[in-house]
Scaffold this active site. Structure first.
Site, mmCIF file in Angstrom:
data_model
loop_
_atom_site.group_PDB
_atom_site.id
_atom_site.type_symbol
_atom_site.label_atom_id
_atom_site.label_comp_id
_atom_site.label_asym_id
_atom_site.label_seq_id
_atom_site.Cartn_x
_atom_site.Cartn_y
_atom_site.Cartn_z
ATOM 1 N N HIS A 29 52.409 11.099 -32.143
ATOM 2 C CA HIS A 29 53.480 11.736 -32.914
ATOM 3 C C HIS A 29 53.003 12.968 -33.676
ATOM 4 C CE1 HIS A 29 51.929 9.153 -36.251
ATOM 5 N NE2 HIS A 29 52.236 10.230 -36.955
ATOM 6 N N ASP A 48 51.188 5.221 -29.313
ATOM 7 C CA ASP A 48 51.103 6.337 -30.263
ATOM 8 C C ASP A 48 49.686 6.900 -30.362
ATOM 9 O OD1 ASP A 48 52.228 8.180 -32.019
ATOM 10 O OD2 ASP A 48 51.709 6.991 -33.777
ATOM 11 N N SER A 87 48.261 10.520 -40.817
ATOM 12 C CA SER A 87 48.471 10.084 -39.445
ATOM 13 C C SER A 87 47.358 10.574 -38.524
ATOM 14 C CB SER A 87 49.798 10.626 -38.911
ATOM 15 O OG SER A 87 50.865 10.199 -39.707
#
Length: 459
Positions: A194, A225, A309
């Site tokens: 992402h 992911d 992230s």
């Protein structure tokens, strides 16, 4: 109540308060041309933007085995025979000395290793663990600390393997910031999918030397992911040591490191502990797109923030045990709420290893992303499929005659029941592939066409 989110989306963890995924931090992008407001991805060439993200380098070849070397010349055989006799004699003397040492040692036993040293013993590196240019590198073990490390020592070591990532989302007229971890020779970096999804350009700043590198996507796995990117021209960046994440247990102390807030510079770190294993969340894209389920995650009690992230989750020996992917966010002020989720290192690096080896699958995509040129949502009412909500001008979909309100039903014979199905079907292809698409137009008529897929944004 805290709301859990997926790293760049919204996630809900069963049996707990809603959690907000750790969003990749948005950065104003004044240099990026504005789109027309449509909520879809498209190739950056259309509209006069810069060219597509460069293709990844092919997987590295292993060095030839030793038996491929030319045989020794006959003139050297006598010398080698003499050396061999000397070596055997020396070995015999060494064995005798070792036996004597063993007897002495049995009378004066050495003290046992401390509990701390035993706990810090390097775990086996999982298959595809540390990526490198040779078979030797792929089985390299992490250094074994001789004592417990302080948080400051852990952060100082881990930061050298961190990359601050910025992805330019051309059609959305914005940039997002996230984090990556150096895991292989030649600038191979692992991050969340992402973080790079929808990118028309990617750059990374290596914290080890402060240099900025342009990056290309080697491959990605949406279902977990995870993405592997290549920093162009990077070399000798320190790789992070890896632990066996199957040995992680609830209560273990952790340190999470990342580009908190997307500010760049020296990464921030937070401490905490593992609270649960094998967790599942349903992650939704922040723009309101379809949700995606992530399974097998490590749950931690730590204030992981937006921008973290793709960053490393490490144990108290400073070894990678996970990739930060999601965290709880207080909906009242969007502040961290003390709950995070990470993809285990065994899973993440196993996927990265298969990507580097060029082993595509139903979930792993290698190389540039193919583009049909539509935005879609789940169709409701009259027919099942992916309803077109936007068409990129000049795209394969546009040339085939697709319009808003049409419902895509199949791609190359594969049935499409949702927008997620459409994404998965296109992911099996590459730019330049010809595919047969079938759809139902707004008047209810079934139509079909063969299109050649274009090159689209990453991930």
């Amino acid at each position: 109540m805290p709301e859990p989110h997926f790293a760049y989306g919204v996630a809900v963890a069963p049996g707990s308060a809603p959690v907000t995924a750790v969003p990749a931090t948005a950065i104003p992008a004044t240099a990026v041309p504005a789109g027309d407001g449509a909520d879809w991805y498209g190739p950056e060439r259309w509209g006069g933007w810069e060219g597509p993200v460069p293709p990844p380098r092919p997987p590295h070849w292993h060095r030839p085995p030793e038996w491929d070397e030319p045989p020794a010349r006959p003139a050297r055989r006598l010398l080698r025979w003499i050396i061999g006799i000397a070596a055997i004699t020396g070995l015999a003397l060494l064995v005798a000395a070792a036996g004597l040492a063993a007897i002495v040692g049995s009378r004066n036993p050495a003290p046992r290793a401390s509990a701390t040293a035993q706990a810090n013993a390097a775990a086996p590196v999982p298959p595809g663990g540390i990526l490198g240019e040779s078979a030797e590198a792929s089985t390299e073990a992490s250094p074994t600390p001789t004592r417990a490390l302080s948080t400051q020592e852990i952060v100082a070591t881990v930061n050298k393997s961190v990359v601050n990532i910025t992805s330019t989302l051309g059609l959305r007229n914005t940039r997002v910031a996230g984090t990556g971890v150096v895991v292989g020779n030649g600038g191979l970096v692992i991050t969340n999918n992402h973080v790079i999804a929808g990118a028309t350009a990617i750059s990374g700043v290596a914290v080890a030397n402060g240099r900025t590198f342009q990056a290309s996507v080697v491959g990605y796995d949406r279902s977990h992911d995870i993405a592997l990117i290549q920093l162009a021209g990077a070399s000798n960046l320190p790789r992070l040591g890896v632990a066996d994440s199957s040995q992680v247990k609830a209560g273990d102390p952790i340190v999470a490191v990342g580009n908190a807030g997307g500010q760049g510079g020296t990464p921030e770190a937070v401490t905490g502990s593992v609270t649960a294993l094998n967790r599942s969340i349903n992650a939704q894209d922040p723009d309101g797109g379809g949700s995606r389920r992530l399974d097998g995650l490590i749950e931690v009690a730590a204030d992981i923030k937006a921008g973290d992230s793709g960053g490393p989750l490490v144990d108290r020996a400073g070894r990678l045990i996970g990739i930060n992917t999601a965290a709880s966010i207080d909906p009242r002020d969007q502040s961290p709420a003390g709950q995070g989720f990470a993809v285990p290192s065994n899973t993440a690096l196993g996927i990265a290893g298969r990507i580097q080896s060029g082993k595509a699958s139903s979930t792993i995509h290698i190389g540039p992303t193919a583009l049909l040129g539509v935005a879609a949502s789940d169709a409701g009412g009259r027919t099942q499929g992916a309803e077109v909500t936007g068409v990129v001008s000049g795209s394969p979909a546009d040339r085939a005659g697709l319009e808003n309100g049409d419902v895509l039903r199949s791609v190359d014979g594969q049935e499409i029941a949702s927008a997620a199905d459409l994404t998965s079907a296109i992911d099996l292809h590459h730019p330049g592939d010809e595919v047969r698409i079938a759809w139902v137009d707004r008047s209810g008529r079934t139509r079909s066409a063969t299109v050649r897929l274009a090159t689209g944004p990453a991930g």
